[in-house]
Design a protein around this motif. Structure first.
Motif, short mmCIF file in Angstrom:
data_model
loop_
_atom_site.label_atom_id
_atom_site.label_comp_id
_atom_site.label_asym_id
_atom_site.label_seq_id
_atom_site.Cartn_x
_atom_site.Cartn_y
_atom_site.Cartn_z
N UNK A 79 -3.19 -10.38 8.14
CA UNK A 79 -4.39 -10.30 8.98
C UNK A 79 -5.62 -9.97 8.14
N UNK A 80 -5.38 -9.20 7.05
CA UNK A 80 -6.50 -8.75 6.24
C UNK A 80 -6.89 -9.75 5.16
N UNK A 81 -6.08 -10.78 4.95
CA UNK A 81 -6.32 -11.67 3.81
C UNK A 81 -7.64 -12.42 3.86
N UNK A 82 -8.01 -13.08 4.96
CA UNK A 82 -9.29 -13.79 4.94
C UNK A 82 -10.45 -12.79 5.04
N UNK A 83 -10.82 -12.20 3.91
CA UNK A 83 -11.83 -11.13 3.91
C UNK A 83 -13.04 -11.52 3.09
N UNK A 84 -13.69 -12.65 3.45
CA UNK A 84 -14.81 -13.10 2.63
C UNK A 84 -15.98 -12.14 2.65
N UNK A 85 -16.10 -11.31 3.72
CA UNK A 85 -17.24 -10.39 3.82
C UNK A 85 -16.94 -9.02 3.20
N UNK A 86 -15.75 -8.82 2.67
CA UNK A 86 -15.37 -7.55 2.07
C UNK A 86 -16.26 -7.25 0.86
N UNK A 87 -16.95 -6.09 0.90
CA UNK A 87 -17.83 -5.71 -0.20
C UNK A 87 -17.28 -4.58 -1.04
N UNK A 88 -16.42 -3.73 -0.45
CA UNK A 88 -15.88 -2.59 -1.18
C UNK A 88 -14.39 -2.43 -0.87
N UNK A 89 -13.58 -2.41 -1.91
CA UNK A 89 -12.14 -2.23 -1.77
C UNK A 89 -11.72 -1.08 -2.67
N UNK A 90 -11.26 0.00 -2.04
CA UNK A 90 -10.87 1.19 -2.78
C UNK A 90 -9.45 1.58 -2.38
N UNK A 91 -8.54 1.60 -3.35
CA UNK A 91 -7.13 1.89 -3.10
C UNK A 91 -6.69 3.04 -3.99
N UNK A 92 -6.02 4.04 -3.38
CA UNK A 92 -5.52 5.17 -4.14
C UNK A 92 -4.07 5.43 -3.76
N UNK A 93 -3.20 5.51 -4.76
CA UNK A 93 -1.79 5.81 -4.52
C UNK A 93 -1.52 7.27 -4.82
N UNK A 94 -1.21 8.06 -3.81
CA UNK A 94 -0.96 9.49 -4.00
C UNK A 94 0.45 9.68 -4.55
N UNK A 95 0.53 9.97 -5.85
CA UNK A 95 1.83 10.07 -6.51
C UNK A 95 2.32 11.51 -6.63
N UNK A 96 1.57 12.46 -6.08
CA UNK A 96 1.92 13.88 -6.27
C UNK A 96 3.27 14.22 -5.65
N UNK A 97 3.56 13.67 -4.48
CA UNK A 97 4.84 13.97 -3.82
C UNK A 97 6.00 13.44 -4.64
N UNK A 98 5.84 12.24 -5.17
CA UNK A 98 6.90 11.66 -5.99
C UNK A 98 7.10 12.45 -7.27
N UNK A 99 6.01 12.93 -7.85
CA UNK A 99 6.09 13.65 -9.12
C UNK A 99 6.75 15.02 -8.96
N UNK A 100 6.80 15.54 -7.74
CA UNK A 100 7.48 16.81 -7.52
C UNK A 100 8.97 16.70 -7.78
N UNK A 101 9.49 15.48 -7.76
CA UNK A 101 10.91 15.24 -7.99
C UNK A 101 11.16 14.67 -9.38
N UNK A 102 10.21 14.87 -10.27
CA UNK A 102 10.35 14.37 -11.63
C UNK A 102 9.36 13.26 -11.88
N UNK A 103 9.28 12.83 -13.12
CA UNK A 103 8.30 11.80 -13.48
C UNK A 103 8.67 10.48 -12.83
#
Length: 368
Positions: free
Chosen positions: A8-32
């Motif tokens: 649904x999000x693919x046809x995004x010709x008007x998209x001006x800002x795309x910001x993605x952050x992967x929160x890895x802190x929970x995963x890192x609590x169980x090791x690298x």
């Protein structure tokens, strides 16, 4: 994961800002985080490939994208992702950040050749080991608009896998700042050895903000002293965080020195507006000196209670409560009420390090 929300999000010709952050802190609590872990949740690699393809389709369908920011997205961004952007979009992009210190080997997410297309960049954020001398030369070329903000994450893992051999030398920084006279740099160093920091901190870097965060290594007084001497005209933010569990006490930057490096920092760096310290010994009389030197210009002074120590003379004076005297004197120096931070989680800078860097990088880049 079903395809429908992404499709649904693919046809995004008007998209001006795309910001993605992967929160890895929970995963890192169980090791690298490693390829072994990812192999367990996605054994045949199909899910990750689907998401990589969808991400590239979004980039390929964009017609007005100005801001692309991807942080720690666990292999979502690949070295070929940016090739999905059309030349007209790459030519008009104003902000680009690509951060992922879990890329295997010496792979980078962008090369100097790829960066040549991004002639309109105002701000850039990369892993320090990916920001090479050749990249600095590309950005210094007159066909690029002046760069205003550069955010660099220096991580021990990255140095171990990629090395510092290709980093910009001082002449590269000089050339870059000639083309970008208003350039300001933000560096976060995570568990980086002091010897490596002394190599990294070239004199011509217009360093405005630096944040040291560690669980294993500690910053040396020599590094703090170098920063205060080289970046006195630029430095506004200085953060020292140390979560090393050591029963022998916090490291003392002033040990065997005539002058405390943090006091010298406050004296030399006349634009310093934020100082935060946790996990290093800060002597009470030095904290008072810092407050008096910077006064009300020091907008944020955060020192955890457990980091503050008193010399024997202050403790021996039965007529003065050393803690009350410290609070009173620092408050007078700053021209406002002040208290030590009682709980580390109350520190404004206390977050999982990558999350903090990403948040600060965003605001730093937007503040042009």
């Amino acid at each position: 994961m079903s395809d429908s929300p992404w499709r649904f999000a693919l046809p995004a010709p008007n998209l001006q800002k795309l910001s993605l952050f992967g929160d890895i802190s929970i995963l890192q609590q169980h090791g690298s985080i490693s390829n072994t872990y990812l192999g367990k949740v996605d054994p045949d690699g199909k899910k990750i490939k689907q998401i990589q393809q969808l991400f590239e389709e979004i980039l390929g369908n964009s017609r007005q994208l100005k801001w692309l920011s991807c942080g720690f997205m666990l292999q979502i961004v690949t070295p070929t992702s940016l090739s999905s952007l059309s030349n007209p979009i790459a030519n008009t992009m104003e902000h680009l950040s690509l951060l992922d210190n879990h890329i295997p080997g010496n792979t980078t997410l962008i090369t100097a050749v790829e960066l040549e297309r991004f002639v309109n960049l105002r701000s850039l954020a990369l892993d320090f080991c990916d920001f090479t001398a050749e990249m600095a030369r590309v950005l210094a070329d007159s066909n690029h608009v002046p760069l205003h903000r550069l955010s660099l994450l220096v991580h021990s893992v990255s140095i171990m896998h990629k090395s510092l051999d290709s980093m910009p030398e001082d002449e590269n920084w000089k050339a870059l700042t000639r083309n970008s006279t208003n350039l300001r740099v933000y560096i976060m160093a995570f568990d980086v050895k002091s010897d490596d920091m002394l190599r990294i901190l070239k004199p011509s870097i217009p360093l405005e903000r630096i944040h040291f965060d560690s669980y294993i290594t500690c910053v040396s007084g020599a590094v703090v002293d170098l920063i205060s001497r080289q970046y006195d005209k630029f430095l506004t933010h200085f953060i020292l965080m140390n979560d090393v569990i050591d029963m022998s006490g916090f490291p003392d930057l002033s040990d065997n020195r005539n002058e405390d490096p943090l006091v010298l920092l406050a004296w030399r760096c006349t634009r310093l507006s934020l100082l935060a310290v946790h996990g290093y010994t800060v002597w009470a009389h030095n904290l008072i000196a810092i407050a008096r030197l910077r006064g009300s210009d020091l907008k944020v002074l955060e020192v955890t209670e457990e980091s503050i120590d008193f010399d024997q003379g202050e403790l021996a004076d039965q007529d003065v409560d050393p803690v009350h005297n410290l609070i009173e004197q620092v408050s007078l120096g700053l021209g406002r009420p002040w208290h030590a931070v009682m709980d580390i989680e109350l520190l404004s800078v206390f977050t999982e390090p990558t999350r903090h860097f990403y948040r600060e990088m965003q605001s730093f880049s937007e503040g042009i």
